[in-house]
Design a protein around this motif. Sequence first.
Motif, PDB file in Angstrom:
ATOM      1  N   GLN A  69       0.844  -1.197   0.000  1.00  0.00           N
ATOM      2  CA  GLN A  69       0.000   0.000   0.000  1.00  0.00           C
ATOM      3  C   GLN A  69       0.876   1.242   0.000  1.00  0.00           C
ATOM      4  OE1 GLN A  69      -3.578  -0.156   0.475  1.00  0.00           O
ATOM      5  NE2 GLN A  69      -3.722   2.039   0.189  1.00  0.00           N
ATOM      6  N   SER A 263     -13.757  -1.201   5.176  1.00  0.00           N
ATOM      7  CA  SER A 263     -12.378  -1.017   5.646  1.00  0.00           C
ATOM      8  C   SER A 263     -11.724  -2.363   5.947  1.00  0.00           C
ATOM      9  CB  SER A 263     -12.353  -0.171   6.922  1.00  0.00           C
ATOM     10  OG  SER A 263     -12.991   1.034   6.699  1.00  0.00           O
ATOM     11  N   LYS A 266     -10.811  -4.011   2.790  1.00  0.00           N
ATOM     12  CA  LYS A 266      -9.638  -3.358   2.218  1.00  0.00           C
ATOM     13  C   LYS A 266      -8.374  -3.870   2.905  1.00  0.00           C
ATOM     14  CE  LYS A 266     -10.132   1.474   1.198  1.00  0.00           C
ATOM     15  NZ  LYS A 266     -10.660   2.690   1.831  1.00  0.00           N
ATOM     16  N   GLN A 267      -8.461  -3.951   4.253  1.00  0.00           N
ATOM     17  CA  GLN A 267      -7.302  -4.387   5.034  1.00  0.00           C
ATOM     18  C   GLN A 267      -6.897  -5.806   4.636  1.00  0.00           C
ATOM     19  OE1 GLN A 267      -5.544  -2.293   6.902  1.00  0.00           O
ATOM     20  NE2 GLN A 267      -4.090  -3.987   6.911  1.00  0.00           N
ATOM     21  N   LYS A 268      -7.933  -6.637   4.370  1.00  0.00           N
ATOM     22  CA  LYS A 268      -7.680  -8.026   3.980  1.00  0.00           C
ATOM     23  C   LYS A 268      -6.889  -8.059   2.672  1.00  0.00           C
ATOM     24  CE  LYS A 268     -11.300 -10.901   3.338  1.00  0.00           C
ATOM     25  NZ  LYS A 268     -12.492 -11.639   3.772  1.00  0.00           N
ATOM     26  N   ASP A 271      -3.410  -6.928   3.287  1.00  0.00           N
ATOM     27  CA  ASP A 271      -2.641  -7.996   3.938  1.00  0.00           C
ATOM     28  C   ASP A 271      -2.147  -9.018   2.928  1.00  0.00           C
ATOM     29  OD1 ASP A 271      -3.061  -6.722   6.272  1.00  0.00           O
ATOM     30  OD2 ASP A 271      -4.662  -8.055   6.989  1.00  0.00           O
TER      31      ASP A 271
END
Lengths: 429, 235
Positions: A69, A263, A266-268, A271
């Motif tokens: 990111q 969110s 998105k984080q997944k 990751d």
Amino acid sequence: MKTSDLLASAVANTFRSKLRTTLTVLALFIGAFTLTLTTAVGAGVTDYVTKQVASLGANDVFIISGGAQANPTDGPAEYDPETSTASDGTSAGPLAAGGALTEADLETLSATEGLTKVSPVRSVAFDYIQNGDGTKYEFTANPASSITKADLVAGEQLSSGSTENQVVLPSDYLEPLGYATGEDAVGQQVSLGLTDILGQKHTVDATVVGVAQTSLLASGAGINQALTNSAADLQMAGIQTLNPRYAIATARFDASLPAQDVSALKQKVVDEGFSVQTIQDQLGVITTVIAGIVGVLNAFAIIALLAASFGIVNTLLMSVQERTREIGLMKAMGMRSSRVFALFSLEATFIGFLGSALGALVAVLLGTALSAGLAAGPLAALPGLNILLFDPASIAGIIILIMAIAFVSGTLPARRAAKQNPIESLRYE
Amino acid sequence: MGSNLIIDAKNISKSYGSGANRFDALKDVSFQVAQGESVAIVGKSGSGKSTLMHLIALLDKPDSGALEVEGRDALRMKQRELSNFRNKKFGFVFQQFFLTPNTSVLDNVVLPLKISGIRRSERKRRGLQILANFELESKSAKKATTLSGGQKQRVVIARALINEPAVIFADEPTGNLDSATGGVVEDTLFALNKKNGITLVIVTHDEELAARCDRRVYLKDGEIVPSLSNKKVKA
Ligand SMILES: Nc1ncnc2c1ncn2[C@@H]1O[C@H](COP(=O)(O)OP(=O)(O)OP(=O)(O)O)[C@@H](O)[C@H]1O
Ligand SMILES: [Mg+2]
């Protein structure tokens, strides 16, 4: 006293001292005028940006690119041979970020729960567009157009499911291609020319399904998935690369999800080693800046209104003083204190109405003229931008707000009037 | 005495200010008014005439004593009742004209009707009718400030009469007028008293006007002077 008589008396009393009323109304006028214009600017620019956002992409789309990111505040990400991927740096525009994606990456994404319709954005370079045997014009396609909603002036949006080759033309292509209006262009066939990687020239035919307002943020014409695929295949000249790479991919998610679930999703994806953004993320900065500017302008208007409210207090206090005997007489003749209070509060509210309605009216008249002038002149380069957008609901809101401020300011003098002892008032010289 | 008493004040006192500035404007005054009579309250300037009138007209509250109006305890009435009483039962002619400037004669005259919530058309009808009785019909649309003194006083009396009151309280009704015009106003008031049975309470220092009343009450330094007053109420 009947309420209708109370109202009529309040209005009549307001006009009894014309100069004083005029000055008070003027202060409110300035506040209302400013507030109306600033809200209109805010609404106009926000509306424009919202349309532009829609032309960039739908609100249920993630734009995914390879690599870690990219967080602008953290500086560049450290190189790691395990996870970092090469970035060609050629993909420009708001849709570019991070490194390239491989077929394996796309499979990983497809397998991610919550993401659907993961598809790579294949960029196609066209040479020209041509209407029949007419002049050839340079032509650029927006690679993300399959997920976008164009700000249409005629026709329809692209159909992602259709097998027909479809194109949405920017409105500035109409005249060169020989179409008088947007409606004339819709349904017509155009040919698109391209050169494959071996240097061979090809043409693809496509149907114009819509005509879009020229956009500030999303450049180029819109082409649907079918046209992208057939053009991309032609461009590769039948050569299958073993390891195709894509700058970005799009994936859809359930737009009805609450913000925190989006969110989490998105984080997944982050990751798993990708960069991911929604359209809103990309435009968040712009909208924040606009909101900030409008906020500052509104603050000035509120200060003007605050000053005006003291004007109302002063005007009405003078009026109460001047009409001491009249108030005493009315009370002696049986007018109740609550009605006296109502009379003066109504006078204040009416002054508020006069100032705000006049201010809003003049702002709308002047603003409409100004907006038309700007759109024809300095802002002509931004078609579709209505710098002042007057919304009846927010104008009504402003008028009600100012009347409320006037009412509150009026309560102090009104209470003083209501409390007057008729005898004291009648003795008053 | 008895049920025909419209006002019955017993031992009322009123003082203004407090401490060293305390001033006893009325001291232990008892005063009755019967239905249909005309009473003059006479006395020198500052003797407390207006103060007494304001108290019995329910415009102010006495510090002590008892006050009954139409047989009801006025000191226990709620604000709403007091307002209603003044609006429906009383007509006022104050020491000054108290006409609202920049407002038409008609609007000034119908103010009590407006306060009591009577329809606009009805107000206009009654207002024009009463102005006609006072030969002021042609002035109805004029601003109140454009009238002569005598005309103003007639407008004020018309305003006091418009709600067809039981009692008219008049504070120096002729004080601001020359004797000829004053005479006309007096005649008007007494004609109303004789023909319509309206009770008159007139505050004056004019002996001639006082002499035309059925009864006179003399005030001196806030007290009734018994030797000069006809305290007995006409039955
Ligand atoms: N609000 C007040 N505060 C202090 N004193 C007052 C007040 N009102 C009246 N007074 C005093 O009470 C006394 C009686 O006043 P009032 O107005 O009743 O006199 P009056 O007999 O009507 O006199 P005039 O004939 O001049 O009208 C006067 O001395 C006056 O100064
Ligand atoms: Mg007096």
